[in-house]
Scaffold this motif. Structure first.
Motif, short mmCIF file in Angstrom:
data_model
loop_
_atom_site.label_atom_id
_atom_site.label_comp_id
_atom_site.label_asym_id
_atom_site.label_seq_id
_atom_site.Cartn_x
_atom_site.Cartn_y
_atom_site.Cartn_z
N ASN A 152 0.82 -1.21 0.00
CA ASN A 152 0.00 0.00 0.00
C ASN A 152 0.86 1.26 0.00
OD1 ASN A 152 -2.27 -1.62 0.04
ND2 ASN A 152 -2.61 -1.40 2.23
N GLU A 153 1.90 1.27 0.85
CA GLU A 153 2.78 2.44 0.93
C GLU A 153 3.49 2.67 -0.40
OE1 GLU A 153 5.40 1.92 4.27
OE2 GLU A 153 3.75 2.05 5.72
N ARG A 154 4.00 1.61 -0.96
CA ARG A 154 4.72 1.73 -2.22
C ARG A 154 3.76 2.02 -3.37
NH1 ARG A 154 9.97 0.14 -1.26
NH2 ARG A 154 10.16 -0.34 0.94
N GLY A 155 2.54 1.51 -3.27
CA GLY A 155 1.51 1.81 -4.26
C GLY A 155 1.16 3.28 -4.25
N ALA A 156 1.10 3.89 -3.04
CA ALA A 156 0.81 5.32 -2.92
C ALA A 156 1.94 6.14 -3.55
CB ALA A 156 0.65 5.69 -1.45
N GLU A 157 3.18 5.71 -3.32
CA GLU A 157 4.33 6.39 -3.93
C GLU A 157 4.25 6.32 -5.46
OE1 GLU A 157 9.19 5.94 -4.41
OE2 GLU A 157 8.07 4.41 -3.30
N MET A 158 3.91 5.13 -5.97
CA MET A 158 3.82 4.94 -7.42
C MET A 158 2.69 5.78 -8.01
SD MET A 158 6.27 2.95 -8.28
CE MET A 158 5.79 2.48 -9.91
N ALA A 159 1.56 5.87 -7.29
CA ALA A 159 0.43 6.67 -7.77
C ALA A 159 0.81 8.14 -7.85
CB ALA A 159 -0.77 6.47 -6.86
N ALA A 160 1.56 8.62 -6.84
CA ALA A 160 2.00 10.03 -6.83
C ALA A 160 2.93 10.29 -8.01
CB ALA A 160 2.69 10.35 -5.51
N ILE A 183 10.38 13.10 -19.66
CA ILE A 183 11.32 11.96 -19.71
C ILE A 183 11.88 11.69 -18.32
CG2 ILE A 183 13.58 11.20 -20.56
CD1 ILE A 183 12.81 12.67 -23.24
N GLU A 184 12.24 12.76 -17.60
CA GLU A 184 12.79 12.61 -16.24
C GLU A 184 11.74 12.03 -15.28
OE1 GLU A 184 15.46 12.48 -13.25
OE2 GLU A 184 15.89 12.91 -15.35
N ALA A 185 10.50 12.49 -15.39
CA ALA A 185 9.42 11.98 -14.54
C ALA A 185 9.14 10.50 -14.83
CB ALA A 185 8.16 12.81 -14.74
N GLN A 186 9.17 10.12 -16.12
CA GLN A 186 8.96 8.71 -16.49
C GLN A 186 10.09 7.84 -15.97
OE1 GLN A 186 8.51 9.32 -20.75
NE2 GLN A 186 6.29 8.93 -20.64
N ARG A 187 11.33 8.37 -16.03
CA ARG A 187 12.49 7.63 -15.53
C ARG A 187 12.35 7.38 -14.02
NH1 ARG A 187 16.67 10.62 -17.44
NH2 ARG A 187 16.64 9.47 -19.38
N LYS A 188 11.93 8.41 -13.29
CA LYS A 188 11.74 8.27 -11.83
C LYS A 188 10.67 7.23 -11.52
CE LYS A 188 13.22 12.80 -10.21
NZ LYS A 188 12.79 14.10 -9.64
N LEU A 189 9.60 7.23 -12.30
CA LEU A 189 8.53 6.25 -12.12
C LEU A 189 9.02 4.83 -12.37
CD1 LEU A 189 5.48 5.65 -11.62
CD2 LEU A 189 5.13 5.99 -14.08
#
Length: 196
Positions: A58-66, A94-100
């Motif tokens: 759940n915690e990591r899912g919230a991070e991924m959603a953000a 591109i930078e945001a996609q890389r972070k995701l």
């Protein structure tokens, strides 16, 4: 002459050994069984490990959603940008996609390692307690069985358990003497050790 004597001796020994009709005594095997479908959902350690895993998910899912929202925002910015702003918006996207993607890889690796660690610990404790039970009951073997008739719901109204009961396993017990059911005792031991 020596070779002849050795040949006769070896030949006689071979013939004698071959003619012996000794029957090996078959010792009855004492066996017990554990209904694993009853152990897993009722074992405190398994339940707490599962809750911990769900919390991490759940915690990591919230991070991924953000992070995914940031990517969508950058994509929207790119759609409206013009000229130099468009080039900057492309770089930001591109930078945001890389972070995701990095976060996704990191989280997957963490959850996999987390699960493996808990599964290994759970297996080791279960194996230890089953070995102790087998020794106490002087059993030669203890089987895992997915579910037994004793634990089947009335009228077969639980499709998951009915499926487990009918599904063939690697080693299917043909007959199960209820006196050899160690499920309840194993659960009591596993849950007694939970707080240690």
């Amino acid at each position: 002459i020596v070779l002849l004597i050795v040949g006769v001796f070896v030949g006689a020994t071979f013939v004698t050994a071959k003619q012996t009709n000794e029957k090996k005594e078959i010792v009855p095997q004492r066996a017990g069984y554990v209904a694993i479908s009853e152990v897993i959902p009722n074992w405190k350690k398994y339940k707490s490990a599962n809750e911990e895993l769900q919390k991490e998910r759940n915690e990591r899912g919230a991070e991924m959603a953000a992070l995914a929202r940031v990517v969508e925002g950058k994509r929207a910015d790119l759609n409206t940008a013009q000229g130099k702003d468009r080039t900057a918006a492309e770089k930001e996207l591109i930078e945001a996609q890389r972070k995701l993607e990095d976060a996704d890889r990191r989280n997957r690796a963490f959850l996999e390692t987390f699960s493996e660690k808990h599964i290994a610990s759970i297996y080791a404790q279960c194996k230890q307690e089953i070995a102790a039970l087998a020794k106490e009951y002087k059993l030669d073997v203890v089987y895992f069985t997915p579910v037994t008739p004793k634990y089947m719901p009335e009228k077969g109204d639980n499709p998951a358990k009915v499926n487990l009961f009918l599904q063939p396993t690697a080693m299917t017990p043909v007959f199960l003497n209820e006196g050899m059911d160690l499920t309840k005792e194993l659960l009591e031991r596993l849950n007694a050790n939970h707080d240690e």
